[in-house]
Design a protein around this motif. Structure first.
Motif, PDB file in Angstrom:
ATOM      1  N   ASP A  95      21.481   5.309  34.114  1.00  0.00           N
ATOM      2  CA  ASP A  95      20.279   6.033  34.522  1.00  0.00           C
ATOM      3  C   ASP A  95      20.171   7.277  33.645  1.00  0.00           C
ATOM      4  O   ASP A  95      21.137   8.052  33.537  1.00  0.00           O
ATOM      5  CB  ASP A  95      20.378   6.472  35.990  1.00  0.00           C
ATOM      6  CG  ASP A  95      20.217   5.312  36.958  1.00  0.00           C
ATOM      7  OD1 ASP A  95      19.491   4.358  36.620  1.00  0.00           O
ATOM      8  OD2 ASP A  95      20.797   5.365  38.060  1.00  0.00           O
ATOM      9  N   VAL A  96      19.023   7.479  33.026  1.00  0.00           N
ATOM     10  CA  VAL A  96      18.793   8.627  32.158  1.00  0.00           C
ATOM     11  C   VAL A  96      17.739   9.514  32.793  1.00  0.00           C
ATOM     12  O   VAL A  96      16.630   9.059  33.090  1.00  0.00           O
ATOM     13  CB  VAL A  96      18.321   8.185  30.754  1.00  0.00           C
ATOM     14  CG1 VAL A  96      17.983   9.402  29.905  1.00  0.00           C
ATOM     15  CG2 VAL A  96      19.388   7.339  30.078  1.00  0.00           C
ATOM     16  N   PHE A  97      18.075  10.791  33.001  1.00  0.00           N
ATOM     17  CA  PHE A  97      17.156  11.720  33.658  1.00  0.00           C
ATOM     18  C   PHE A  97      16.672  12.776  32.670  1.00  0.00           C
ATOM     19  O   PHE A  97      17.465  13.553  32.152  1.00  0.00           O
ATOM     20  CB  PHE A  97      17.856  12.399  34.842  1.00  0.00           C
ATOM     21  CG  PHE A  97      18.355  11.433  35.870  1.00  0.00           C
ATOM     22  CD1 PHE A  97      19.670  10.976  35.838  1.00  0.00           C
ATOM     23  CD2 PHE A  97      17.515  10.967  36.856  1.00  0.00           C
ATOM     24  CE1 PHE A  97      20.130  10.070  36.774  1.00  0.00           C
ATOM     25  CE2 PHE A  97      17.969  10.066  37.805  1.00  0.00           C
ATOM     26  CZ  PHE A  97      19.280   9.610  37.764  1.00  0.00           C
ATOM     27  N   GLU A  98      15.375  12.783  32.420  1.00  0.00           N
ATOM     28  CA  GLU A  98      14.782  13.776  31.528  1.00  0.00           C
ATOM     29  C   GLU A  98      14.296  14.979  32.346  1.00  0.00           C
ATOM     30  O   GLU A  98      14.307  14.956  33.570  1.00  0.00           O
ATOM     31  CB  GLU A  98      13.616  13.146  30.744  1.00  0.00           C
ATOM     32  CG  GLU A  98      14.066  11.995  29.861  1.00  0.00           C
ATOM     33  CD  GLU A  98      12.929  11.409  29.033  1.00  0.00           C
ATOM     34  OE1 GLU A  98      11.772  11.870  29.189  1.00  0.00           O
ATOM     35  OE2 GLU A  98      13.194  10.493  28.239  1.00  0.00           O
ATOM     36  N   ASP A  99      13.864  16.011  31.641  1.00  0.00           N
ATOM     37  CA  ASP A  99      13.258  17.196  32.274  1.00  0.00           C
ATOM     38  C   ASP A  99      14.196  17.837  33.292  1.00  0.00           C
ATOM     39  O   ASP A  99      13.781  18.246  34.380  1.00  0.00           O
ATOM     40  CB  ASP A  99      11.936  16.819  32.966  1.00  0.00           C
ATOM     41  CG  ASP A  99      11.036  15.969  32.095  1.00  0.00           C
ATOM     42  OD1 ASP A  99      10.701  16.431  30.995  1.00  0.00           O
ATOM     43  OD2 ASP A  99      10.689  14.847  32.502  1.00  0.00           O
ATOM     44  N   GLU A 100      15.470  17.968  32.942  1.00  0.00           N
ATOM     45  CA  GLU A 100      16.441  18.549  33.879  1.00  0.00           C
ATOM     46  C   GLU A 100      16.320  20.061  34.007  1.00  0.00           C
ATOM     47  O   GLU A 100      16.653  20.632  35.041  1.00  0.00           O
ATOM     48  CB  GLU A 100      17.861  18.210  33.428  1.00  0.00           C
ATOM     49  CG  GLU A 100      18.209  16.741  33.490  1.00  0.00           C
ATOM     50  CD  GLU A 100      19.626  16.492  33.007  1.00  0.00           C
ATOM     51  OE1 GLU A 100      20.493  16.269  33.861  1.00  0.00           O
ATOM     52  OE2 GLU A 100      19.861  16.551  31.787  1.00  0.00           O
ATOM     53  N   HIS A 101      15.836  20.719  32.950  1.00  0.00           N
ATOM     54  CA  HIS A 101      15.813  22.179  32.921  1.00  0.00           C
ATOM     55  C   HIS A 101      14.373  22.699  32.873  1.00  0.00           C
ATOM     56  O   HIS A 101      13.654  22.508  31.906  1.00  0.00           O
ATOM     57  CB  HIS A 101      16.601  22.684  31.714  1.00  0.00           C
ATOM     58  CG  HIS A 101      18.003  22.155  31.668  1.00  0.00           C
ATOM     59  ND1 HIS A 101      18.960  22.496  32.609  1.00  0.00           N
ATOM     60  CD2 HIS A 101      18.604  21.290  30.809  1.00  0.00           C
ATOM     61  CE1 HIS A 101      20.087  21.870  32.336  1.00  0.00           C
ATOM     62  NE2 HIS A 101      19.905  21.130  31.249  1.00  0.00           N
ATOM     63  N   THR A 102      13.984  23.366  33.952  1.00  0.00           N
ATOM     64  CA  THR A 102      12.620  23.883  34.062  1.00  0.00           C
ATOM     65  C   THR A 102      12.542  25.376  33.773  1.00  0.00           C
ATOM     66  O   THR A 102      11.455  25.918  33.594  1.00  0.00           O
ATOM     67  CB  THR A 102      12.082  23.657  35.483  1.00  0.00           C
ATOM     68  OG1 THR A 102      12.861  24.453  36.401  1.00  0.00           O
ATOM     69  CG2 THR A 102      12.193  22.190  35.881  1.00  0.00           C
ATOM     70  N   GLY A 103      13.698  26.047  33.766  1.00  0.00           N
ATOM     71  CA  GLY A 103      13.699  27.496  33.640  1.00  0.00           C
ATOM     72  C   GLY A 103      13.754  28.182  34.995  1.00  0.00           C
ATOM     73  O   GLY A 103      13.950  29.392  35.091  1.00  0.00           O
ATOM     74  N   VAL A 114      16.839  21.204  42.685  1.00  0.00           N
ATOM     75  CA  VAL A 114      16.118  20.117  43.353  1.00  0.00           C
ATOM     76  C   VAL A 114      16.177  18.848  42.497  1.00  0.00           C
ATOM     77  O   VAL A 114      16.448  17.751  42.995  1.00  0.00           O
ATOM     78  CB  VAL A 114      14.653  20.501  43.622  1.00  0.00           C
ATOM     79  CG1 VAL A 114      13.873  19.304  44.174  1.00  0.00           C
ATOM     80  CG2 VAL A 114      14.567  21.672  44.607  1.00  0.00           C
ATOM     81  N   LEU A 115      15.928  19.002  41.199  1.00  0.00           N
ATOM     82  CA  LEU A 115      15.946  17.848  40.293  1.00  0.00           C
ATOM     83  C   LEU A 115      17.340  17.237  40.194  1.00  0.00           C
ATOM     84  O   LEU A 115      17.492  16.013  40.125  1.00  0.00           O
ATOM     85  CB  LEU A 115      15.459  18.274  38.901  1.00  0.00           C
ATOM     86  CG  LEU A 115      13.963  18.555  38.772  1.00  0.00           C
ATOM     87  CD1 LEU A 115      13.651  19.135  37.391  1.00  0.00           C
ATOM     88  CD2 LEU A 115      13.142  17.298  39.021  1.00  0.00           C
ATOM     89  N   ALA A 116      18.364  18.091  40.180  1.00  0.00           N
ATOM     90  CA  ALA A 116      19.737  17.575  40.089  1.00  0.00           C
ATOM     91  C   ALA A 116      20.082  16.744  41.327  1.00  0.00           C
ATOM     92  O   ALA A 116      20.688  15.667  41.224  1.00  0.00           O
ATOM     93  CB  ALA A 116      20.721  18.736  39.937  1.00  0.00           C
ATOM     94  N   ASP A 117      19.693  17.222  42.502  1.00  0.00           N
ATOM     95  CA  ASP A 117      20.003  16.472  43.718  1.00  0.00           C
ATOM     96  C   ASP A 117      19.121  15.236  43.858  1.00  0.00           C
ATOM     97  O   ASP A 117      19.542  14.239  44.457  1.00  0.00           O
ATOM     98  CB  ASP A 117      19.856  17.383  44.939  1.00  0.00           C
ATOM     99  CG  ASP A 117      21.026  18.353  45.070  1.00  0.00           C
ATOM    100  OD1 ASP A 117      22.087  18.095  44.464  1.00  0.00           O
ATOM    101  OD2 ASP A 117      20.877  19.379  45.769  1.00  0.00           O
TER     102      ASP A 117
END
Length: 220
Positions: free
Chosen positions: A74-82, A89-92
């Motif tokens: 599984d590849v997750f993009e957009d992990e860092h929003t600033g 929230v995205l990590a969980d």
């Protein structure tokens, strides 16, 4: 979830490759698994030990390490929003996806799923895992999650909307190891809308999820 496969899944359907990763209600009525799920423990999980997809990290309580077989990723993009809160929230959310997939490969849900999900988010994932297991399937390949966006709500909860690209993921039969090379179509792309609530431990648990397979918003 994965693309279509001839089996309803996810709480969504398994309709093209295997809708296997985040589970949820679908806008398509024939996409739902009919099997009833059973509850799983929400106590602190024990980490798993195989292969190559460690869970993303977020602040607070120690997260479980979830790994998938070497032929599934599984590849997750957009992990860092600033924004550190949105990043958590995205990590969980990614942890929820991985915990659901872990259930697929183990043939049963684990405590890790109860760590990342509750309410409908948990019930749907359990039903999904049971439905795929009953079909004797897992998956192989790579699923990409992209256009991941978090909206913080006035209640303190959060919503996460994102797309998945399942064009490089394929259903695999557990007994024979045979892989079904399903062709890429519009059904290989799925739009997810989820709701998350922060629990007392600081984990953003998924409480609900809805999917729209073939959504124009996610098409390349």
């Amino acid at each position: 979830m994965r693309a279509p496969l001839a089996l309803a899944a996810t709480c969504v359907a398994v309709s093209a490759a295997l809708a296997l990763s985040a589970c949820g209600g679908s806008k398509k009525s024939d996409d739902k698994i009919k099997d009833q799920g059973t509850d799983v423990s929400t106590s602190a999980p024990a980490p798993t030990t195989t292969s190559a997809a460690p869970s993303p990290t977020a602040p607070g309580v120690k997260r479980p390490v979830i790994t998938l077989p070497s032929d599934a990723k599984d590849v997750f993009e957009d992990e860092h929003t600033g924004d550190p809160v949105k990043d958590a929230v995205l990590a969980d959310n990614a942890g929820y996806v991985l915990a659901t997939d872990e259930g697929i490969f183990k043939g049963k849900t684990t405590e890790n799923l109860g760590f990342y999900a509750t309410e409908k988010g948990l019930a749907n994932a359990i039903t999904y895992v049971q439905g795929v297991h009953a079909k004797g399937l897992v998956w192989t390949g790579t699923v990409r999650f992209f256009d991941r966006k978090v909206t913080m709500e006035g209640t303190g909860d959060a919503s996460v909307v994102y797309c998945s690209d399942e064009s490089k993921a394929f259903p695999k039969h557990v007994k024979t190891g045979k892989v079904d090379n399903v062709a890429t179509t519009s059904e290989s792309y799925v739009l997810y809308s989820t709701h998350a609530k922060k629990n007392a431990q600081g984990v953003w648990q998924t409480t609900d999820i809805v999917s729209d397979r073939g959504s124009k918003q996610c098409q390349p």
